[in-house]
Design a protein around this motif. Structure first.
Motif, PDB file in Angstrom:
ATOM      1  N   MET B   1       1.220 -10.265  11.321  1.00  0.00           N
ATOM      2  CA  MET B   1       2.531  -9.931  11.536  1.00  0.00           C
ATOM      3  C   MET B   1       3.503  -9.891  10.253  1.00  0.00           C
ATOM      4  O   MET B   1       3.239 -11.043   9.647  1.00  0.00           O
ATOM      5  N   ALA B   2       4.198  -9.076  10.157  1.00  0.00           N
ATOM      6  CA  ALA B   2       4.901  -8.967   8.668  1.00  0.00           C
ATOM      7  C   ALA B   2       6.456  -9.782   9.214  1.00  0.00           C
ATOM      8  O   ALA B   2       7.024  -9.933   8.068  1.00  0.00           O
ATOM      9  N   PHE B   3       6.576 -10.197  10.415  1.00  0.00           N
ATOM     10  CA  PHE B   3       7.893 -10.881  10.831  1.00  0.00           C
ATOM     11  C   PHE B   3       7.544 -12.390  11.140  1.00  0.00           C
ATOM     12  O   PHE B   3       6.647 -12.678  12.010  1.00  0.00           O
ATOM     13  N   PHE B   9      11.961  -9.340  13.544  1.00  0.00           N
ATOM     14  CA  PHE B   9      11.325  -8.066  13.946  1.00  0.00           C
ATOM     15  C   PHE B   9      12.787  -7.188  14.321  1.00  0.00           C
ATOM     16  O   PHE B   9      12.769  -6.127  13.901  1.00  0.00           O
ATOM     17  N   MET B  12      15.102  -6.712  11.013  1.00  0.00           N
ATOM     18  CA  MET B  12      14.503  -5.720  10.054  1.00  0.00           C
ATOM     19  C   MET B  12      15.226  -6.194   8.930  1.00  0.00           C
ATOM     20  O   MET B  12      15.593  -5.168   8.072  1.00  0.00           O
ATOM     21  N   GLY B  13      15.514  -7.554   8.450  1.00  0.00           N
ATOM     22  CA  GLY B  13      16.184  -8.013   7.427  1.00  0.00           C
ATOM     23  C   GLY B  13      17.382  -7.159   7.075  1.00  0.00           C
ATOM     24  O   GLY B  13      17.733  -6.850   5.939  1.00  0.00           O
ATOM     25  N   HIS B  15      18.547  -4.160   8.240  1.00  0.00           N
ATOM     26  CA  HIS B  15      18.076  -2.734   8.502  1.00  0.00           C
ATOM     27  C   HIS B  15      18.020  -2.498   9.832  1.00  0.00           C
ATOM     28  O   HIS B  15      17.738  -1.351  10.132  1.00  0.00           O
ATOM     29  N   TYR B  18      19.435   1.119  11.721  1.00  0.00           N
ATOM     30  CA  TYR B  18      18.744   2.200  11.071  1.00  0.00           C
ATOM     31  C   TYR B  18      17.805   2.268  11.595  1.00  0.00           C
ATOM     32  O   TYR B  18      17.214   3.589  12.114  1.00  0.00           O
ATOM     33  N   VAL B  19      16.594   1.414  11.410  1.00  0.00           N
ATOM     34  CA  VAL B  19      15.446   1.524  11.785  1.00  0.00           C
ATOM     35  C   VAL B  19      15.208   1.823  13.419  1.00  0.00           C
ATOM     36  O   VAL B  19      14.508   2.833  13.746  1.00  0.00           O
ATOM     37  N   TRP B  20      15.940   1.170  14.154  1.00  0.00           N
ATOM     38  CA  TRP B  20      15.588   1.436  15.613  1.00  0.00           C
ATOM     39  C   TRP B  20      16.422   2.422  15.839  1.00  0.00           C
ATOM     40  O   TRP B  20      16.221   3.261  17.213  1.00  0.00           O
ATOM     41  N   ALA B  21      17.619   2.868  15.442  1.00  0.00           N
ATOM     42  CA  ALA B  21      18.245   4.242  15.766  1.00  0.00           C
ATOM     43  C   ALA B  21      17.113   5.254  15.651  1.00  0.00           C
ATOM     44  O   ALA B  21      17.081   6.125  16.345  1.00  0.00           O
ATOM     45  N   CYS B  22      16.599   5.309  14.532  1.00  0.00           N
ATOM     46  CA  CYS B  22      15.580   6.296  14.157  1.00  0.00           C
ATOM     47  C   CYS B  22      14.537   6.502  15.335  1.00  0.00           C
ATOM     48  O   CYS B  22      14.065   7.401  15.843  1.00  0.00           O
ATOM     49  N   TYR B  23      13.988   5.360  15.690  1.00  0.00           N
ATOM     50  CA  TYR B  23      12.722   5.367  16.559  1.00  0.00           C
ATOM     51  C   TYR B  23      13.359   5.593  18.047  1.00  0.00           C
ATOM     52  O   TYR B  23      12.661   6.344  18.661  1.00  0.00           O
ATOM     53  N   VAL B  25      15.904   7.447  18.885  1.00  0.00           N
ATOM     54  CA  VAL B  25      16.343   8.932  18.920  1.00  0.00           C
ATOM     55  C   VAL B  25      14.812   9.839  19.070  1.00  0.00           C
ATOM     56  O   VAL B  25      14.779  10.753  19.575  1.00  0.00           O
ATOM     57  N   PHE B  26      13.897   9.321  18.097  1.00  0.00           N
ATOM     58  CA  PHE B  26      12.827   9.992  17.884  1.00  0.00           C
ATOM     59  C   PHE B  26      12.076  10.111  19.373  1.00  0.00           C
ATOM     60  O   PHE B  26      11.537  11.058  19.753  1.00  0.00           O
TER      61      PHE B  26
END
Lengths: 244, 80, 248
Positions: B1-3, B9, B12-13, B15, B18-23, B25-26
């Motif tokens: 795990m990176a976290f 997790f 996201m440090g 961020h 942004y990261v979760w909004a992208c995922y 919406v995708f």
């Protein structure tokens, strides 16, 4: 005999030799140029639109000399692009409505050459007057002497490209309802490279940088458009005519 | 795990949004597209079945009446 | 080999093949894509420069790749439509265009949101995003023209001409936008992976890209089946299919 009929007769009776091809192209061009006098609004509307759009920018954004000098080249280019876009509707429509277009498609001369002739006539009636009007409007947006010359040159090379590419869109949307909006949606992405290089060249000139490279590239666009676009337009015309 | 933890997790440090909004919406848009496509197919199949059932009953009614009439509902084409 | 092309002219044959292919495409696509995404989100190390925001790459790059690939596939299909008049090619173009448009939008959205923590702004007129935006309008144009023409054959050929004109313009547009971008952006920010990406990053990315291609394949089959049903509704094989007891 009206000029209309003589033009059509010239097309119909042009002999099938290669000299006939040039004669046919000349006949098509002359016919378009002459018939434009019967619809003077087709000539004037794009010009008026050009001036009005340019006028909106000092009014809507800022009349400051610094802003207009920086943005002027771009504003004139965008206005020219929109004016040409507006004028594309009547490129094929009049001929479509009175049946001449179907005659043209049936000619022994290659359709793409006749389309090329029509596109050039369209430019003479639309793009060329814009170029001639540009120095006056460039002064109104406070562009400097050097920039004005380069701007006129880019428009001179660029507006035929706009007519040629626009002909593809006009042919594809012939006879469709809401053709105007559809045409804009389809053609504007294709206009973007010409716009970018046209305005980029003007900006380079304003900064004193050499512009021969960019102008040569725009010339390349023109050659590419002249050789390729008429084929696409001819194919599109055949499709539209078979449709309805 | 990176976290180190689940909270890390999600964050996201810094961020995270942004990261979760992208995922989100995708995946949301993709699911909408997929569902819409599936519903379209189902709808077309249903409509074809209904139309065919209607045509079948129309044929049967005419036969039972014994009256002559033209049947325009079905086009028998052997396009394979 | 030519038999394959002959068969490809038959909508019924494609419908059957698609029905058999779809489960494989779907499950392999889901497996690969989710593997890539989960690995990238939770297990890949954070980026040296960007920290954790770079994880958006695992959906941004697949979307962008596919958005461009789908247009090129449509251009190939457009050529087939114009040269060989194959119906299935037009079915593909009509089915794939909306998917391509959605993918382009997702690439734009994820790219823009990625830009906020990276460059501090929601939208940036960089070469890549601007080219993607123009691609979105190329898709919209094809979709709009297709639905504006009611005659099926004319619609197929008109859209084919437009898509081909678009594909010829794509390298020109890309070059122009890159050039324009260098004029206006003194610092060129590169949004994607540096060439030397550690395996921990490019392997999940590759899985995600492959998975999304397979999922696109599945969705294209699905949508093409729908279009075929609409067009061939009056044929005998479709009527057999929709009978109660048939297996559509």
């Amino acid at each position: 005999m009206s000029s209309d009929e003589s033009g059509v007769k010239a097309i119909l009776h042009a002999p099938e030799s290669s000299a006939g091809v040039l004669a046919a192209m000349k006949a098509v061009m002359l016919r378009d140029l002459k018939s434009s006098f019967r619809q003077p609004q087709d000539l004037l509307n794009p010009l008026l639109f050009f001036v009005l759009v340019i006028m909106l920018f000092p009014l809507g954004v800022s009349p400051e000399v610094a802003f207009l000098q920086k943005a002027g080249g771009g504003i004139l280019w965008v206005a020219a692009l929109l004016s040409v876009l507006l004028s594309l509707d009547h490129l094929f429509r009049h001929d479509f409505d009175d049946g001449t277009l179907e005659q043209m498609v049936l000619q022994p001369q290659p359709l793409f050459l006749l389309v090329l002739a029509k596109s050039m006539a369209h430019w003479v009636l639309t793009g060329l007057p814009l170029v001639l009007l540009t120095p006056l409007l460039a002064v109104m947006v406070h562009l400097e002497g050097n920039s004005i010359g380069v701007l006129c040159l880019t428009l001179l090379i660029g507006t035929p490209v706009l007519s040629l590419i626009g002909a593809i869109g006009a042919a594809l949307t012939l006879g469709l309802r809401s053709a105007g909006v559809l045409l804009s949606l389809m053609i504007i992405p294709l206009y973007i490279p010409v716009l970018i290089f046209g305005t980029g060249t003007v900006m380079a000139a304003a900064e004193g940088a050499p512009v021969t490279g960019q102008l040569a590239l725009m010339g390349a666009f023109l050659v590419l458009a002249m050789t390729l676009a008429p084929f696409a337009s001819a194919a599109a015309l055949r499709i539209s005519l078979s449709n309805g | 795990m990176a976290f180190d933890s689940f909270d890390a997790f999600l964050a996201m440090g810094g961020h995270g949004p942004y990261v979760w909004a992208c995922y989100i919406v995708f995946f949301a848009l993709s699911l909408v597209l997929i569902q819409w496509s599936r519903m379209q197919r189902r709808f077309v199949l249903q409509r074809l079945a209904v139309r065919q059932a209607g045509a079948n009953t129309a044929g049967r009614n005419i036969e039972s009446n014994g009256k002559a009439s033209a049947d325009f509902a079905r086009v028998d084409s052997l396009n394979d | 080999m030519w038999q394959f092309f002959h068969k490809l002219g038959s909508p019924k044959w494609f419908y059957d093949i698609a029905s058999r292919l779809m489960p494989w495409l779907l499950w392999s696509g889901v497996a690969l894509f989710m593997a890539g995404v989960i690995w990238g989100l939770a297990f890949a190390p954070p980026d040296y420069l960007q920290g954790n925001s770079y994880r958006i790459i695992f959906i941004h790059v697949p979307s962008a790749f596919l958005a461009q690939s789908v247009y090129i596939m449509m251009a190939v299909a457009a050529t087939v439509t114009l040269v060989w008049r194959m119906k299935l090619a037009d079915v593909f173009v009509k089915s794939a265009a909306p998917v391509g448009a959605v993918l382009t939008f997702l690439a734009l959205f994820t790219g823009a949101v990625w830009g906020k923590p990276t460059w501090g702004t929601w939208w940036i007129w960089d070469a890549r995003l601007t080219s993607m935006l123009i691609l979105l309008f190329l898709y919209f144009g094809a979709i709009a023209l297709g639905s504006a023409i009611s005659d099926e054959k004319s619609s197929a050929r008109a859209v084919a001409v437009l898509v081909l004109v678009g594909v010829v313009n794509i390298p020109i547009i890309k070059y122009s936008v890159e050039w324009w971008n260098t004029l206006h952006q003194p610092a060129t920010f590169k949004l994607t992976e540096k060439p030397s990406m550690p395996a921990d990053m490019w392997v999940p990315l590759l899985l995600a890209v492959l998975g999304l291609y397979l999922l696109f394949g599945w969705l294209a089959c699905l949508r093409m089946q729908t279009e075929i049903l609409v067009r061939e509704g009056r044929t005998r094989w479709v009527r057999e299919l929709v009978k109660p007891g048939g297996n559509p």
